[in-house]
Design a protein around this motif. Sequence first.
Motif, PDB file in Angstrom:
ATOM      1  N   GLY A  49       1.014  -1.346   0.373  1.00 14.17           N
ATOM      2  CA  GLY A  49      -0.128   0.086  -0.247  1.00 14.17           C
ATOM      3  C   GLY A  49       1.156   1.370  -0.336  1.00 14.17           C
ATOM      4  N   THR A  50       0.197   2.816  -0.835  1.00 11.63           N
ATOM      5  CA  THR A  50       1.012   3.958  -0.253  1.00 11.63           C
ATOM      6  C   THR A  50      -0.058   4.862   0.495  1.00 11.63           C
ATOM      7  OG1 THR A  50      -0.094   4.878  -2.268  1.00 11.63           O
ATOM      8  CG2 THR A  50       1.634   3.238  -2.435  1.00 11.63           C
ATOM      9  N   ILE A  78      -3.431   4.612  -1.828  1.00 14.51           N
ATOM     10  CA  ILE A  78      -3.527   3.193  -2.319  1.00 14.51           C
ATOM     11  C   ILE A  78      -3.680   2.632  -1.451  1.00 14.51           C
ATOM     12  CG2 ILE A  78      -3.560   2.218  -3.973  1.00 14.51           C
ATOM     13  CD1 ILE A  78      -2.422   4.124  -6.153  1.00 14.51           C
ATOM     14  N   VAL A 117      -3.876  -1.202   0.534  1.00 14.32           N
ATOM     15  CA  VAL A 117      -4.622  -2.117   0.128  1.00 14.32           C
ATOM     16  C   VAL A 117      -5.258  -3.231   1.436  1.00 14.32           C
ATOM     17  CG1 VAL A 117      -3.104  -2.459  -1.710  1.00 14.32           C
ATOM     18  CG2 VAL A 117      -2.330  -3.501   0.617  1.00 14.32           C
ATOM     19  N   VAL A 134     -10.832  -0.690   0.603  1.00 19.48           N
ATOM     20  CA  VAL A 134     -10.054  -1.373  -0.275  1.00 19.48           C
ATOM     21  C   VAL A 134     -10.108  -3.203  -0.478  1.00 19.48           C
ATOM     22  CG1 VAL A 134      -8.346  -1.457  -2.322  1.00 19.48           C
ATOM     23  CG2 VAL A 134      -8.736   0.797  -0.171  1.00 19.48           C
ATOM     24  N   GLY A 141      -5.066   0.162  -6.461  1.00 15.82           N
ATOM     25  CA  GLY A 141      -5.387  -0.936  -5.096  1.00 15.82           C
ATOM     26  C   GLY A 141      -6.048  -1.681  -5.129  1.00 15.82           C
ATOM     27  N   ARG A 163      -3.692  -5.036  -5.877  1.00 17.08           N
ATOM     28  CA  ARG A 163      -2.677  -4.864  -5.242  1.00 17.08           C
ATOM     29  C   ARG A 163      -3.950  -5.779  -4.100  1.00 17.08           C
ATOM     30  NH1 ARG A 163       1.144  -0.114  -4.429  1.00 17.08           N
ATOM     31  NH2 ARG A 163       2.160  -0.538  -6.706  1.00 17.08           N
ATOM     32  N   HIS A 171       5.495   6.839  -6.180  1.00 15.70           N
ATOM     33  CA  HIS A 171       4.293   7.352  -4.542  1.00 15.70           C
ATOM     34  C   HIS A 171       5.510   7.749  -4.116  1.00 15.70           C
ATOM     35  CE1 HIS A 171       0.545   4.775  -6.667  1.00 15.70           C
ATOM     36  NE2 HIS A 171       1.849   4.442  -7.399  1.00 15.70           N
TER      37      HIS A 171
END
Length: 368
Positions: free
Chosen positions: A146-147, A150, A152, A156, A221, A224, A321
């Motif tokens: 994840g970021t 975004i 995960v 999500v 997202g 992932r 990112h």
Amino acid sequence: MHRRDVLKAGAALATAATLPEFALAQGAPAGFAPKPGAWRSFAVTTRLEIAKPEGRTQAWVPVPSVDEEAWFRSLDTTFTSNGKAALVRDPKYGAGMIHVEWAAGETAPFVEVISKVATRDRAVDLAAPSRPAPLSAAERTLYTEGTDLIPVDGIVKATADKITAGARDDIAKAKAIYEWIVDNTFRDPATRGCGIGDIAAMLKTGNLGGKCADLNALYVGLARAAGLPARDLYGIRLAPSAFGYKSLGAGSEVITKAQHCRAEVWLETFGWVPVDPADVRKVVLEEPPTKLAIDDPKVVAARRALFGSWETNWLAYNVAHDLALPGARGPKIGFLMYPQAETASQRLDCLDPDGFRYVIRAKETTAA
């Protein structure tokens, strides 16, 4: 004219009518079906000036940092400035940028960056597995984590699980997420720039509108979260569409506001596969006569093509990112697709090129 000649002429016209060039001449889109062909070369010039310098002033101009043997080559980048300028790279993703610092008291800061690239259309034959070399463990980790924007996990992950329930393999999962985004999101013309890409907020509020940095980030997202390596590619459109789609190309050599991000998903038997559900929604909203139905032939053609192929009238800057700009006092940025700058007192608005004062131009240096 003899009947035989009439038949020949009719057959030739029918054949010509399937070609992109014929469609352009007739002012109507052809079937949208990018295929690898000849390479095209472009020179992209970014001219940046600081309208109101104040104290220590800095700028960061993204440069192409992607090299893919099959479809994109980042070539030379040169730059001139009246400040101290250098090419620097983000240590995690390798995203390149020209970082410029101007001394306090410089009244007319400027930098001009010229990047040369080569591109060609790409298409993955999803009926012919190619068995690419597998991703390394480090790459798999990078493209499934994840970021900041975004994640995960949470909503999500729950959404990804629901979308991919019953999918038997990675291609079925990837296609299910693509179709879900095309069916459930929309392009919002009120979104500034290309959007923010805060996908958890989109899912929590149920507001699934936005632009490419929102909709394609949502794809990345969800992919992932479903266990599929995926990545955003941040870039800018360079030229008109050869297939006649007004919404899927640059309208002139001035491409200052033509930024566009795309996405890729890694499938074990195909490697990196291009996807762009955001451009399908762009066709729906913007392709003349605009506000097309989802079953309009133009939309159907784009939807079919944009899972597995791209028309590469577009430049890829990077896949980065959560960047901390080198030397910056301001916060991290979610992605680097626009020039950035800050003065002693503020980060400038990268989505206001006229106030910020930058212009980006693209010139093709070889024939299509």
